[in-house]
Enzyme design. Structure first.
Site: not given
Ligand SMILES: [Zn+2]
Length: 1067
Positions: A179, A293, A573
């Site tokens: 990620h 996420d 995000h």
């Protein structure tokens, strides 16, 4: 359930039949143009570029050094209400096209014919599918009691029988992932340099070592940057990894976007940018969405992915109680259907991860203590270890059997939460696989485990590395209902807000964190859309005319691309969410600000070409631009004027008030046809009581059109000057105002009032805050009280931070230390009431125009809480609407989601993202707050709507950021408040039918009828010749009661002598 109405037009979006218009030029298109004009233009563009580059360099230095520039950004945010361009520099303002634009004095067609068929969509009731789950119903069902679930703390004990997989083995797909946040603790560029490039470089080497190895990648922003830095040989190696199915690009967006604060234009922008990059460079079409996420999930994203051609998606951050419920119902895999979809066309296959996190301890099965031992990066001696204090062991011939048993037990337990015997297990974490060693540790140890599993048929398991689409492929095969050609999975509608990961830790803080940048995001978004449209139109026109004349198309396109990418990056995000470190926030802000400046340049260049009457006269001179963006208009002496070009980037004709600064109060405004138009000169208040001047005038510009206006000096008959009234309870005021009439009544407690043709507002003479509002259309008055309130943070260990909102109970009303200065402006174009408190300057404004701009109250709050300690400031609207516990918020500016405020949830759980609007309603009225920026909102009491304006938090909230939120700016929040009366159900009528009782036995055989009898049966469609029955419902004689099982819509049946009443709608 949902009724969309005038609201959508207020901020210039779409209603009914109108299609939102966007243009996105393809790369090919421009490269073609580039090759056509390789000379001339480039030199000019280079000159322009270097000027711009210098500006950017200087700005970057300044930004890094101090925060002063941030104040400039703030100014431009506050002042950027309209795109206004000055005509100075134009050789001859007579060379401006007037042909395509209608006469601006013609009043707009205010009442447009609307086909009733076109505005009934939102009023429809959608039936729930038989196997359907509506998330609002799930909230009703759950107790949110958070009991200790054992090893799976937030879940339950999972058991299984040894023989459950005897007939069909467990199929395990282990999905390696890394990620990569495009900015969070480090900036995008720093992460790339320190981690991401190494991950991708190692990926090429390590996947090539063994064809059984797999990997997925999501963030195209990083991938594209890396691609630019690698040679062709490596690129070819990547392409073959993709072709062999070892590397899968998931989602393929520029970033993994925030789903609460992002507007759908920006969501589309970043998806389009990523997908177009992939198409061009890799030839890949993503199949599956991967969103581990984002802090809560929106069905808008599901819809956009579906429309983009993806077949599957995965989500992770969902409230732990919802996860537990879905796990217990085996509904973690479902078809996500839009609330407004009557059928199944929007269904998107979605996998919800069951456990706490996407890291390895929370993905192999329910017990993190066990799963952590299968994260081989945490082998003893490494930098990371297992917090459960049992380290992993390298897999050897000696321990493999025992380790397989442990891992398989977790796999089997996890598998029990799903309907098929196919299991997906992610293997990764944030910025994983940076070093070659980690690749070896994970892939070699897992391969040993898999080899053992697969060579022992008595285990009934087939385990392998897989991509997420490998998994979904197997899932689809396994879930296929043999009798039908469809998957036997449930249907779910609704959204996954507000997220809680544990206890009462609701992630509703980030709906508001860093509101300054949330506003900046929308300003860039609107500029981008405006510039793309104007540039596309200009370019198409130029190509048709075949006269490029040095039009800076290549440079403009480069600036557009950069702007798309900067806006795309900010949808990440941790970006628009306001959850990055301070220096990362500044990096994003700089990018947004540069692109706003650049897009103005693109608009100016495009408008230049479009506005010219004689296109032969066009020449591009970057050092002396034909059109310029000015903040202040210095008007020359008499008989000469300055031209203002107004651009309407919306898809509808627009009548709007435009405001510019002027150096004199004696101004007149004319249309391009030399007709004078209404204008108002008002004071610009440098502080509460000192002023210079601004000019506001009403413009009318066609959809996607440009309009030209002329400003000139006029001693007589020019713009009217506004009148002022100052109030301050018990305080003297010293005013420094030239040119304006100022009244200063003392100790007057009568409410102050302003009005326009649609509305009248009364505000308190003590606070200036609204208390009552009257709708002139029906003369109805409503109590709508505006107040401000403070939230503190809890005294317990975990406190509010960038992500979390953990208040110390209900908000406390804002009470200023000294009575505020209230300034009332009355003018022919607008009137307003401004109150200057210590922490907020609040303005209520009414525009004196027809159309949507005149129907709403504009609210602007300039908020400054820089001196506060652990406080959040909210604006609260308390109305007399009987909305009970219901209210509505939008999702991504795209759709409306009904909300219910629940006493069983903590206060912070009842806050929801308001991307662009929130409303409440009762049987007669709807009150909507439209917002120019994303903020957190709630309706904690019936009739009440509140919005958090800014938050200052002195500590981290333990989600990895490691900082509080202390970089607050003076932030301008803009809203419009709209009050609408529910239309009396149109054309409703009571249809009263009486079937007479005849007796044909008597001698008078002629009954006197001119039609045949029908045994009391009437076809409803035949009742009226040119009217249609929109609906029909049987009711009691006087319409007081609904009748059970009334007549069918097609046919009414009456017994002799009976009188029946029906409520009908005639259309
Ligand atoms: Zn992240």
């Amino acid at each position: 359930m949902m009724k969309l109405s005038r609201q959508f037009t207020v901020f210039g979006s779409a209603i009914f039949c109108v299609v939102v218009f966007s243009l996105y030029l393809m790369l090919d298109h421009l490269q073609l143009d580039h090759t056509k004009s390789p000379n001339g233009g480039d030199r000019l563009q280079n000159g322009q570029l270097s000027i711009l580059q210098d500006k950017i360099d200087r700005l970057e230095r300044l930004l890094a050094e101090n925060n002063e520039i941030i104040a400039n950004i703030r100014d431009s945010v506050i002042n950027l209400k309209e795109s206004v361009k000055d005509g100075r520099g134009g050789p001859d303002s007579g060379n401006m096209s007037q042909g395509p634009y209608p006469d601006l004095l013609v009043s707009p067609p205010l009442v447009l014919p609307i086909d009733s068929q076109d505005c009934q969509f939102a009023a429809r009731q959608f039936s729930k599918p038989a196997d359907g789950v509506q998330l609002l119903d799930v909230y009703d069902l759950l107790t949110f009691d958070n009991p200790d679930g054992g090893v799976w703390k937030q879940g339950f004990d999972i058991t299984y029988q040894e023989n459950e997989w005897d007939s069909e083995p467990l199929q395990v797909y282990l999905v390696p992932h890394s990620h990569n946040d495009p900015g969070w603790l480090k900036t995008f560029d720093d992460y790339y340099r320190d981690q991401t490039q190494h991950i991708l470089n190692n990926m090429v080497v390590k996947l090539n070592e063994d064809s059984r190895r797999k990997m997925i990648w999501s963030e195209i922003s990083y991938f594209a940057k890396w691609w630019d830095n690698i040679d062709n040989q490596k690129r070819d190696a990547v392409k073959s990894l993709v072709e062999r199915g070892q590397l899968e690009i998931t989602t393929g967006g520029w970033v993994m976007p925030d789903e609460a604060n992002s507007h759908y234009f920006a969501l589309i922008d970043q998806l389009l940018e990523g997908h177009q990059w992939l198409e061009k460079n890799l030839g890949v079409k993503p199949q599956t969405g991967w969103a581990v996420d984002p802090f809560g999930h929106s069905p808008t994203q599901a819809y956009l992915l579906k429309q983009a051609g993806l077949a599957n998606m995965l989500i992770q951050r969902v409230h732990y109680s919802i996860k537990k419920h879905f796990a217990s119902q085996k509904t973690l895999e479902f078809f996500w259907r839009q609330n407004w979809d009557p059928a199944s066309s929007t269904d998107m296959l979605c996998h919800m991860m069951p456990f706490y996190s996407y890291d390895v301890p929370h993905t192999c099965g329910p017990d993190p203590k066990v799963c952590c031992q299968f994260d081989f990066k945490r082998l003893p001696g490494g930098r990371v270890s297992c917090p459960w204090r049992i380290p992993p062991q390298p897999i050897t011939d000696v321990n493999v059997q025992q380790r397989v048993q442990m891992l398989l037990d977790q796999y089997r337990k996890k598998s029990k939460l799903f309907r098929t015997k196919v299991l997906m297990v992610p293997l990764g974490d944030d910025f994983r696989y940076t070093e070659a060693l980690e690749w070896d540790q994970q892939f070699q140890n897992y391969q040993k485990l898999f080899d053992y599993m697969n060579s022992h048929p008595e285990l009934h398991v087939k385990a392998q590395f897989g991509t997420i689409s490998d998994y979904f492929g197997a899932l689809r095969k396994s879930a296929m209902d043999p009798g039908h050609a469809s998957l036997s999975l449930p249907v779910v509608s609704g959204d996954f807000f507000t997220y809680a990961d544990r206890d009462d830790h609701y992630w509703s803080g980030y709906f508001t964190s860093r509101p300054f940048y949330k506003r900046l995001d929308r300003i860039l978004e609107s500029h981008l859309r405006g510039a793309e449209i104007l540039f596309s139109l200009a370019l198409a026109n130029i190509q048709r005319a075949g006269k490029p004349n040095g039009f800076p198309s290549v440079e403009s396109y480069r600036l557009l691309t950069e702007a798309r990418r900067n806006l795309g990056l900010f949808q990440h995000h941790d970006a628009i969410a306001g959850t990055g470190k301070e220096l990362v926030v500044i990096d994003y802000g700089t990018r947004l600000f540069h692109s706003i400046l650049n897009l103005k340049q693109v608009m100016v260049n495009s408008a230049h070409w479009l506005i010219l009457k004689d296109k032969n006269a066009y020449s591009h001179n970057p050092s002396k631009a034909f059109l310029q963006m000015f903040k202040t208009f210095v008007l020359p002496k008499c008989f000469s004027s300055r031209s203002v070009v107004i651009y309407n980037p919306t898809e509808q004709d627009r009548m709007s008030v435009v405001t510019v600064y002027v150096n004199t109060p004696h101004v007149r405004v004319d249309t391009s046809h030399s007709h004078p138009i209404p204008a108002q000169v008002s004071a610009v208040w440098d502080d509460a009581t000192t002023a210079s001047t601004e000019l506001s005038f009403v413009v009318q510009v066609p959809a996607l059109g440009l309009g030209v206006y002329h400003l000139s000096k006029a001693e007589e008959g020019g713009a009217e000057t506004a009148q002022y009234l100052f109030l301050r309870q018990g305080g003297e005021l010293s005013l420094s105002v030239k040119h304006f009439t100022v009244n200063n009544p003392q100790d007057d407690t009568t409410p102050v009032s302003i009005h326009n043709p649609h509305l009248q507002v009364w505000s308190s003479a003590t606070t200036g805050l609204m208390e009552r509002l009257k709708l002139k259309e029906d003369g109805s008055e409503h109590r709508i009280k505006v107040e401000f309130a403070w939230y503190g943070t809890t005294s317990s260990r975990d406190k509010s931070g960038a992500y979390l909102f953990l208040p110390d109970g209900e908000a406390k009303m804002y009470s200023p230390a000294q009575s505020p200065v209230i300034r009332v402006t009355k003018g022919s174009v607008f009137s307003e009431i401004t109150t200057t408190f210590d922490h907020v300057t609040h303005t209520l404004r009414l525009y004196n125009v027809q159309g949507v701009d005149g129907q709403a109250v504009e609210i602007c709050n300039s908020v400054d809480i820089r001196g506060e300690f652990n406080r959040e400031i909210a604006m609260r609207l308390t109305s007399d609407l009987d909305s009970k516990d219901r209210f509505f918020t939008d999702l991504n500016g795209f759709q409306i989601q009904p909300r219910r405020t629940m006493a069983k949830l903590p206060l912070q759980a009842n806050f929801y993202p308001m991307t662009s609007m929130a409303y409440l309603q009762d049987s007669g009225t709807r009150m909507t707050l439209l917002s120019a920026q994303s903020l957190g909102s709630a309706s904690l009491k019936s009739g009440q709507l509140e919005v958090i304006m800014d938050r200052r938090l002195n500590q981290d909230d333990n989600r990895g950021l490691g900082q509080g939120v202390l970089d607050n700016k003076v932030t301008s929040n803009s809203f419009r408040l709209l009050l609408e009366k529910r239309a009396k159900t149109d054309n409703e009528a009571a249809l009263i039918l009486h079937r007479k009782g005849f007796d044909c036995a008597l001698s008078n055989r002629n009954t006197g009828l001119l039609c045949a009898t029908t045994q009391g049966k009437i076809r409803t469609e035949k009742l009226f010749s040119n009217l249609r029955l929109g609906s029909i419902a049987a009711v009691s004689l006087t319409l007081m009661h609904q009748t059970e099982g009334g007549s069918s819509q097609e046919e009414i049946s009456l017994k002799p002598m009976e009188i029946s009443t029906f409520r009908v709608q005639l259309t």
